[in-house]
Design an enzyme around this catalytic site. Sequence first.
Site, short mmCIF file in Angstrom:
data_model
loop_
_atom_site.label_atom_id
_atom_site.label_comp_id
_atom_site.label_asym_id
_atom_site.label_seq_id
_atom_site.Cartn_x
_atom_site.Cartn_y
_atom_site.Cartn_z
NE ARG A 158 75.86 71.64 -41.83
CZ ARG A 158 77.02 71.00 -42.00
NH1 ARG A 158 77.07 69.69 -41.93
NH2 ARG A 158 78.12 71.67 -42.19
CB SER A 226 75.54 78.32 -42.22
OG SER A 226 76.93 78.50 -42.07
CD GLU A 327 72.65 74.63 -41.28
OE1 GLU A 327 73.31 74.33 -40.27
OE2 GLU A 327 73.17 74.95 -42.36
#
Length: 335
Positions: A158, A226, A327
């Site tokens: 990520r 998410s 995120e």
Amino acid sequence: MSTSSFSALTTLRVGGTPRDVVTCTSAGELADTVAGLDAAGSSLLIVGGGSNLLVADGPLELTAVVAANEGIALIDATTIRAGAGAVWDDVVSFAVEHGLAGIEALSGIPGSAGATPVQNVGAYGAEVADVLTRVRLWNRETGVDEWVPADSLDLAYRYSNLKFTSRAVVLEIELQLAARELSAPLRHLGGERLPLAQARENILATRRAKGMVLDAADHDTWSAGSFFTNPVVPPEAADRVADLVGEEGMPRYPQPDGRVKLSAAWLIERAGFPRGYPGEGAPARLSTKHTLALTNRGGARAADIVELAREVRGGVAKKFGVTLEPEPVWVGVEI
């Protein structure tokens, strides 16, 4: 130019009003717009699908630059080029229709193609880094329109060196796929490989069951996907969490550097935040299908999402000593 609220430009459907909105339908127009705003000293925010943004309420002194260059094409038998504004799931569908494997596990992920290398999008054992060969960037520091190799982006879980920086704007991406009938091994199926179209439908069904495929009628999908990344911790920290919970089968994934990746959703639930928390009537709630998504129930503001994020993050830290990292990109707000 036009003005619009960020609530209409993001999948969380919250956020205030930018000074202007400029929609760019080609890579050249996107680069020129950013260059012009930079030369004028104007603040800006690049928006693709808006699936990874949490933007503050109220008037905002910045211009929203919308990447709407949506072209998807085969460059050769196994290479796909996509504009930054292409809908990512359209790219996946295009690949599957052309018998090209490598991104079918990334079906249903909201957002644009240009965002995928920025945070190295991944799911079910696959990552964009597995197939990304190069990215066309407008380098805001040098004023150069250039193709750069994927290995120059420091791609990791990520992460890329484009994330949380303003050094460059993604204009186009290229993906090297494989001409084959079967999918890559699907982690959620124990490594099983399926025919490409079947694999795509399986992934879409799995994501829909978690509220992770956009649906305007389903508030569980009014989210940024998410919301927290899965934390990667030293082995002793993972052991401490397991001891605190006293539960067999805690998800833990050994990493190449010796650390352990934990499940953020698992931690959130064990810290006392069930699906749908804090319950009916709250403007912002955890998804009723998946605890890792913070959702707008139809009338939430950015401040409501921020408050819930702080509560969940604080609860996990207090119980387990593990700090969850958001995120999405936060604009005008902080956790």
